[in-house]
Design a protein around this motif. Structure first.
Motif, mmCIF file in Angstrom:
data_model
loop_
_atom_site.group_PDB
_atom_site.id
_atom_site.type_symbol
_atom_site.label_atom_id
_atom_site.label_comp_id
_atom_site.label_asym_id
_atom_site.label_seq_id
_atom_site.Cartn_x
_atom_site.Cartn_y
_atom_site.Cartn_z
ATOM 1 N N GLN A 129 0.824 -1.206 0.000
ATOM 2 C CA GLN A 129 0.000 0.000 0.000
ATOM 3 C C GLN A 129 0.860 1.259 0.000
ATOM 4 O OE1 GLN A 129 -2.212 -0.994 3.538
ATOM 5 N NE2 GLN A 129 -4.040 -1.583 2.371
ATOM 6 N N ALA A 130 1.939 1.231 0.753
ATOM 7 C CA ALA A 130 2.805 2.406 0.846
ATOM 8 C C ALA A 130 3.542 2.675 -0.463
ATOM 9 C CB ALA A 130 3.809 2.218 1.983
ATOM 10 N N ALA A 131 3.720 1.639 -1.278
ATOM 11 C CA ALA A 131 4.459 1.802 -2.537
ATOM 12 C C ALA A 131 3.586 2.296 -3.681
ATOM 13 C CB ALA A 131 5.111 0.477 -2.920
ATOM 14 N N VAL A 132 2.283 2.172 -3.550
ATOM 15 C CA VAL A 132 1.357 2.549 -4.622
ATOM 16 C C VAL A 132 1.074 4.044 -4.575
ATOM 17 C CG1 VAL A 132 -1.035 2.300 -5.430
ATOM 18 C CG2 VAL A 132 0.296 0.266 -4.811
ATOM 19 N N ASP A 133 1.148 4.679 -5.743
ATOM 20 C CA ASP A 133 0.799 6.102 -5.817
ATOM 21 C C ASP A 133 0.082 6.369 -7.139
ATOM 22 O OD1 ASP A 133 2.767 6.281 -7.811
ATOM 23 O OD2 ASP A 133 4.264 7.164 -6.474
ATOM 24 N N ARG A 134 -0.132 7.627 -7.465
ATOM 25 C CA ARG A 134 -0.933 7.977 -8.637
ATOM 26 C C ARG A 134 -0.257 7.600 -9.954
ATOM 27 N NH1 ARG A 134 0.841 12.601 -11.024
ATOM 28 N NH2 ARG A 134 2.447 13.793 -9.903
ATOM 29 N N ARG A 135 1.055 7.289 -9.931
ATOM 30 C CA ARG A 135 1.751 6.867 -11.145
ATOM 31 C C ARG A 135 1.852 5.348 -11.257
ATOM 32 N NH1 ARG A 135 4.567 10.652 -14.020
ATOM 33 N NH2 ARG A 135 4.385 9.038 -15.628
ATOM 34 N N THR A 136 1.250 4.637 -10.323
ATOM 35 C CA THR A 136 1.260 3.171 -10.390
ATOM 36 C C THR A 136 0.275 2.715 -11.463
ATOM 37 O OG1 THR A 136 1.818 2.985 -8.036
ATOM 38 C CG2 THR A 136 0.894 1.030 -9.108
ATOM 39 N N ARG A 137 0.758 1.979 -12.440
ATOM 40 C CA ARG A 137 -0.081 1.494 -13.529
ATOM 41 C C ARG A 137 -0.452 0.027 -13.370
ATOM 42 N NH1 ARG A 137 0.278 4.425 -18.085
ATOM 43 N NH2 ARG A 137 -1.717 3.421 -18.550
ATOM 44 N N VAL A 138 0.392 -0.729 -12.652
ATOM 45 C CA VAL A 138 0.154 -2.162 -12.479
ATOM 46 C C VAL A 138 0.575 -2.581 -11.072
ATOM 47 C CG1 VAL A 138 0.861 -4.500 -13.178
ATOM 48 C CG2 VAL A 138 0.438 -2.752 -14.927
ATOM 49 N N VAL A 139 -0.263 -3.389 -10.441
ATOM 50 C CA VAL A 139 0.123 -4.153 -9.260
ATOM 51 C C VAL A 139 0.183 -5.604 -9.713
ATOM 52 C CG1 VAL A 139 -0.499 -4.869 -6.931
ATOM 53 C CG2 VAL A 139 -0.975 -2.512 -7.682
ATOM 54 N N ALA A 140 1.359 -6.215 -9.605
ATOM 55 C CA ALA A 140 1.564 -7.586 -10.082
ATOM 56 C C ALA A 140 1.891 -8.484 -8.897
ATOM 57 C CB ALA A 140 2.688 -7.633 -11.112
ATOM 58 N N VAL A 141 1.245 -9.650 -8.849
ATOM 59 C CA VAL A 141 1.395 -10.505 -7.675
ATOM 60 C C VAL A 141 1.079 -11.951 -8.035
ATOM 61 C CG1 VAL A 141 -1.004 -10.253 -6.916
ATOM 62 C CG2 VAL A 141 0.778 -10.693 -5.210
#
Length: 377
Positions: A142-154
């Motif tokens: 959560q702390a790494a995600v910001d408005r420039r995050t385009r993909v969360v990969a897991v």
């Protein structure tokens, strides 16, 4: 132990399980005996001319249907690619990247899930690999995600630790900034529920928990969330067929997920995949999940009792079939367990024991007893 500790699939249904405790589905699943007849059916279809080719297509369609059922999607959203890595490449090429965009992923991820994004650094994309420990708390993502995050990969279930991620929480995290959620379900699909409705893309290999072989991989694209995802290639199989060769001056991509299949799928692996899916379907995901959680719980408790540093969480909803403990001598342990008739998987500073529908209490007991003897040696 309870009655749920009896195997859901008999060991006699597999080749080579008569004298071993096979706890390595997370690496390579054993081979169904019915695969032999299935392969023979493929070979007979292959010599049958055009009717045989039609049967190839029918089996592939049935495999897509079964996979769609596992994902809560539609067969038209499922493509049969060569492997999970190919599907990750497709997803990575589907984003309109801008310099300064980022991808959030765990540092402890399987290499394919990392490197699919590392290759984008040359386009100015930042790869935010999160986590100083193998098990990464949601708060760090959560702390790494910001408005420039385009993909969360897991990975839905970690190859390294056995942790099962909460897809609903990850969906909410991605939605917070309008990002895509790309999920590798290689260690989940077929044995625990995988809600494709929460994901933009799901990929999975098939030679582990789906009881198939190498050569075919699952690629699911959620048509509601990512309807305009296009393939990064084109081939005859991906386009609407034009009977008149004189008119082939252009092409039109197929509307369904087969647009991602540039050529024919690998039909022999697809036949075996369909057979594995049918076998798992006869048991059901719900029963399989209950079985591996109960059996895995016994295994985890036994490992902890031996004083081993277990990485897999205790909570059932936070794990699946992989039960893992850290070890700097995992290769030695794997070899000595195998010599004692217990098949496991080593590497990356840990030993992984995987329980599937064909495992029972005797397999777990044999593994724990052998590990106890090795500890005393």
């Amino acid at each position: 132990m309870t009655g749920t500790m009896t195997a859901l699939l008999p060991k006699t249904a597999f080749i080579g399980l008569e004298h071993v405790a096979h706890l390595a589905a997370g690496g390579e699943a054993p081979v169904l005996r019915t695969h032999v007849d299935t392969a023979t059916r493929f070979f007979l279809d292959k010599v049958a001319g055009m009717p045989g080719r039609e049967r190839f297509a029918a089996v592939a369609d049935l495999a897509r249907e079964r996979l769609a059922g596992l994902l809560g999607g539609r067969p038209a959203e499922v493509a049969l690619l060569a492997h999970a890595s190919e599907g990750l490449y497709v997803a990575s090429e589907g984003v309109d990247w801008r310099p300064g965009d980022n991808v959030v992923v765990e540092q402890s991820e399987f290499p394919s899930v990392l490197h699919a994004w590392h290759r984008l650094r040359g386009r100015g994309v930042e790869v935010r690999a999160v986590g100083r420990e193998p098990v990464v708390p949601l708060a760090e993502l959560q702390a790494a995600v910001d408005r420039r995050t385009r993909v969360v990969a897991v990975s839905h279930v970690s190859y390294l630790t056995g942790v099962r991620h909460d897809l609903r929480a990850l969906r909410a995290l991605a939605d917070r900034v309008g990002a895509r959620l790309v999920v590798d379900a290689s260690h989940a699909l077929g044995v625990v529920p995988v809600d494709g409705a929460l994901c933009d893309v799901v990929v999975a290999c098939c030679y582990k928990w789906l009881l198939a072989v190498h050569g075919v991989g699952v690629f699911f694209v959620n048509g509601r969330r990512w309807p305009d995802l296009l393939p990064p290639w084109v081939g005859w199989h991906a386009v609407e067929h034009e009977d008149d060769w004189r008119q082939r001056t252009d092409y039109r991509l197929k509307a369904d997920a087969s647009r991602f299949e540039a050529g024919n799928p690998a039909f022999l692996p697809v036949y075996l995949l369909e057979n594995g899916l049918r076998t798992l379907g006869e048991v059901g995901v719900g029963a399989t999940e209950a079985h591996i959680l109960a059996l895995g719980g016994e295994l985890r408790a036994g490992l902890a009792k031996l004083g081993l540093p277990v990485l897999t969480p205790e909570a059932p909803d936070a794990r699946a079939g992989n039960i893992v403990f850290a070890s700097d001598r995992s290769a030695e342990l794997e070899r000595r367990l195998r010599e004692a008739g217990v098949v496991t998987w080593a590497g990356d500073g840990r030993l992984r024991l995987s329980v599937h529908a064909y495992n029972d209490a005797a397999d777990v007991g044999r593994a724990l007893e052998t590990l106890a003897r090795l500890a005393d040696a």
